[in-house]
Design a protein around this motif. Structure first.
Motif, PDB file in Angstrom:
ATOM      1  N   ALA A  84      35.112  28.637  97.594  1.00  0.00           N
ATOM      2  CA  ALA A  84      33.830  28.328  96.950  1.00  0.00           C
ATOM      3  C   ALA A  84      32.875  29.504  97.090  1.00  0.00           C
ATOM      4  N   ARG A  85      32.264  29.894  95.976  1.00  0.00           N
ATOM      5  CA  ARG A  85      31.383  31.064  95.980  1.00  0.00           C
ATOM      6  C   ARG A  85      29.907  30.703  96.022  1.00  0.00           C
ATOM      7  N   ASP A  86      29.590  29.472  95.724  1.00  0.00           N
ATOM      8  CA  ASP A  86      28.180  29.078  95.749  1.00  0.00           C
ATOM      9  C   ASP A  86      28.072  27.603  96.118  1.00  0.00           C
ATOM     10  N   ASP A  87      26.852  27.102  96.205  1.00  0.00           N
ATOM     11  CA  ASP A  87      26.620  25.724  96.628  1.00  0.00           C
ATOM     12  C   ASP A  87      27.206  24.720  95.648  1.00  0.00           C
ATOM     13  N   ASP A  88      27.162  25.032  94.357  1.00  0.00           N
ATOM     14  CA  ASP A  88      27.702  24.112  93.353  1.00  0.00           C
ATOM     15  C   ASP A  88      29.212  23.959  93.507  1.00  0.00           C
ATOM     16  N   GLU A  89      29.900  25.073  93.716  1.00  0.00           N
ATOM     17  CA  GLU A  89      31.351  25.009  93.900  1.00  0.00           C
ATOM     18  C   GLU A  89      31.699  24.282  95.199  1.00  0.00           C
ATOM     19  N   ARG A  90      30.903  24.497  96.227  1.00  0.00           N
ATOM     20  CA  ARG A  90      31.133  23.805  97.497  1.00  0.00           C
ATOM     21  C   ARG A  90      30.954  22.300  97.325  1.00  0.00           C
ATOM     22  N   ALA A  91      29.892  21.902  96.631  1.00  0.00           N
ATOM     23  CA  ALA A  91      29.642  20.476  96.396  1.00  0.00           C
ATOM     24  C   ALA A  91      30.756  19.862  95.563  1.00  0.00           C
ATOM     25  N   GLN A  92      31.243  20.618  94.584  1.00  0.00           N
ATOM     26  CA  GLN A  92      32.332  20.115  93.750  1.00  0.00           C
ATOM     27  C   GLN A  92      33.610  19.944  94.557  1.00  0.00           C
ATOM     28  N   ALA A  93      33.907  20.907  95.432  1.00  0.00           N
ATOM     29  CA  ALA A  93      35.104  20.825  96.269  1.00  0.00           C
ATOM     30  C   ALA A  93      35.034  19.624  97.203  1.00  0.00           C
ATOM     31  N   LEU A  94      33.865  19.392  97.799  1.00  0.00           N
ATOM     32  CA  LEU A  94      33.698  18.246  98.693  1.00  0.00           C
ATOM     33  C   LEU A  94      33.871  16.931  97.936  1.00  0.00           C
ATOM     34  N   GLU A  95      33.360  16.879  96.710  1.00  0.00           N
ATOM     35  CA  GLU A  95      33.485  15.655  95.918  1.00  0.00           C
ATOM     36  C   GLU A  95      34.940  15.419  95.509  1.00  0.00           C
ATOM     37  N   GLU A  96      35.659  16.472  95.156  1.00  0.00           N
ATOM     38  CA  GLU A  96      37.071  16.321  94.805  1.00  0.00           C
ATOM     39  C   GLU A  96      37.878  15.833  96.005  1.00  0.00           C
ATOM     40  N   GLY A  97      37.507  16.327  97.183  1.00  0.00           N
ATOM     41  CA  GLY A  97      38.176  15.849  98.388  1.00  0.00           C
ATOM     42  C   GLY A  97      37.882  14.389  98.647  1.00  0.00           C
ATOM     43  N   ARG A  98      36.638  13.989  98.465  1.00  0.00           N
ATOM     44  CA  ARG A  98      36.263  12.582  98.676  1.00  0.00           C
ATOM     45  C   ARG A  98      37.016  11.671  97.712  1.00  0.00           C
ATOM     46  N   LEU A  99      37.078  12.069  96.447  1.00  0.00           N
ATOM     47  CA  LEU A  99      37.741  11.247  95.441  1.00  0.00           C
ATOM     48  C   LEU A  99      39.242  11.129  95.705  1.00  0.00           C
ATOM     49  N   LEU A 100      39.866  12.239  96.102  1.00  0.00           N
ATOM     50  CA  LEU A 100      41.304  12.194  96.379  1.00  0.00           C
ATOM     51  C   LEU A 100      41.608  11.228  97.504  1.00  0.00           C
ATOM     52  N   PHE A 101      40.827  11.293  98.575  1.00  0.00           N
ATOM     53  CA  PHE A 101      41.125  10.468  99.744  1.00  0.00           C
ATOM     54  C   PHE A 101      40.579   9.045  99.626  1.00  0.00           C
ATOM     55  N   CYS A 102      39.947   8.741  98.479  1.00  0.00           N
ATOM     56  CA  CYS A 102      39.624   7.347  98.158  1.00  0.00           C
ATOM     57  C   CYS A 102      40.829   6.630  97.561  1.00  0.00           C
ATOM     58  N   ARG A 103      41.821   7.410  97.145  1.00  0.00           N
ATOM     59  CA  ARG A 103      43.018   6.834  96.543  1.00  0.00           C
ATOM     60  C   ARG A 103      43.892   6.170  97.611  1.00  0.00           C
ATOM     61  N   PRO A 104      44.760   5.253  97.204  1.00  0.00           N
ATOM     62  CA  PRO A 104      45.655   4.602  98.168  1.00  0.00           C
ATOM     63  C   PRO A 104      46.580   5.627  98.824  1.00  0.00           C
ATOM     64  N   CYS A 105      46.838   5.430 100.093  1.00  0.00           N
ATOM     65  CA  CYS A 105      47.769   6.286 100.830  1.00  0.00           C
ATOM     66  C   CYS A 105      48.747   5.381 101.568  1.00  0.00           C
ATOM     67  N   ASN A 106      50.036   5.555 101.283  1.00  0.00           N
ATOM     68  CA  ASN A 106      51.038   4.640 101.829  1.00  0.00           C
ATOM     69  C   ASN A 106      52.231   5.396 102.403  1.00  0.00           C
ATOM     70  N   PHE A 107      52.717   4.904 103.542  1.00  0.00           N
ATOM     71  CA  PHE A 107      53.962   5.418 104.102  1.00  0.00           C
ATOM     72  C   PHE A 107      55.111   5.047 103.163  1.00  0.00           C
ATOM     73  N   PHE A 108      56.007   6.011 102.894  1.00  0.00           N
ATOM     74  CA  PHE A 108      57.128   5.675 102.015  1.00  0.00           C
ATOM     75  C   PHE A 108      58.483   6.188 102.484  1.00  0.00           C
ATOM     76  N   TYR A 109      58.516   7.046 103.523  1.00  0.00           N
ATOM     77  CA  TYR A 109      59.821   7.572 103.912  1.00  0.00           C
ATOM     78  C   TYR A 109      59.759   8.169 105.315  1.00  0.00           C
ATOM     79  N   ALA A 110      60.893   8.094 106.020  1.00  0.00           N
ATOM     80  CA  ALA A 110      61.043   8.735 107.324  1.00  0.00           C
ATOM     81  C   ALA A 110      62.390   9.436 107.362  1.00  0.00           C
ATOM     82  N   ALA A 111      62.415  10.633 107.927  1.00  0.00           N
ATOM     83  CA  ALA A 111      63.657  11.400 108.004  1.00  0.00           C
ATOM     84  C   ALA A 111      63.826  11.962 109.408  1.00  0.00           C
ATOM     85  N   GLN A 112      65.028  11.821 109.937  1.00  0.00           N
ATOM     86  CA  GLN A 112      65.334  12.344 111.270  1.00  0.00           C
ATOM     87  C   GLN A 112      66.194  13.598 111.204  1.00  0.00           C
TER      88      GLN A 112
END
Length: 219
Positions: A7-35
């Protein structure tokens, strides 16, 4: 997408933070384990792996990031997890929980197995975008942490250091720890330049880490 490090300025920083918030508002589910390597799931989405010493707070961080208190199991027995656990975040990013390392009571054979499994996974996973390497903000960097950084560098995998448990450190010692880790980053060619300080208890650093990971997700 633009991460905070780019991010080069405050607007880009705010946009990055919002994209992060929106992504992690999505469902997150365990689906696989590997040994073992031959048990890995098909690689379809970008992946981010989390690794660190046993009891560094990896499960707590994953739960705090996703806002799901029971997504990753918080074990009271360090070194218990011996498999790669995969979590689907909104069909845009896969979070990979790697086994903890450096547990003093683990048998030598277990430690060697960890190195072999991790190195093979790191070298051979085409969708792996980054490894988030967790270091405890309360204590000095251990020999096992340096070994992990060398392994990641040898595997030519970009890793980003995230300090955990910052709520349990006073400002002065925390600032010195941050300076030490920032200097450490310069010693490893595979290390991402941005170090993020976090607390799973009070939420410190979570928006910034979400923003960085969102920049790696599928559009």
């Amino acid at each position: 997408m633009t991460g905070l490090a780019d991010a080069r300025d405050d607007d880009e920083r705010a946009q990055a933070l919002e994209e992060g918030r929106l992504l992690f508002c999505r469902p997150c589910n365990f689906f696989y384990a590997a040994q073992s390597i031959d048990q890995l799931p098909e690689a379809n989405l970008p992946e981010v792996a989390f690794c660190g010493r046993s009891n560094v707070g990896k499960s707590s961080l994953t739960n705090a990031l996703t806002g799901q208190n029971a997504l990753a199991r918080v074990s009271h027995t360090p070194g218990r997890t011996k498999q790669l656990n995969f979590f689907n975040l909104g069909d845009r990013l896969v979070l990979v929980d790697m086994p903890g390392y450096g547990y003093a009571q683990a048998a030598k054979s277990v430690k060697e197995d960890w190195q072999g499994l991790m190195f093979n996974f790191l070298r051979g996973r085409p969708t792996l975008r980054r490894v988030v390497l967790l270091l405890d903000a309360r204590i000095e960097t251990k020999a096992s942490d340096h070994a992990a950084m060398k392994l990641l560098t040898d595997a030519a995998v970009t890793f980003q250091i995230v300090l955990t448990k910052a709520d349990d450190v006073k400002p002065g010692p925390l600032a010195r720890r941050q300076d030490d880790v920032q200097a450490l980053v310069k010693k490893y060619t595979a290390a991402h330049p941005m170090v993020i300080t976090t607390s799973s208890q009070d939420g410190t650093g979570m928006p910034e880490l979400r923003a960085e990971l969102a920049a790696l997700a599928a559009d």
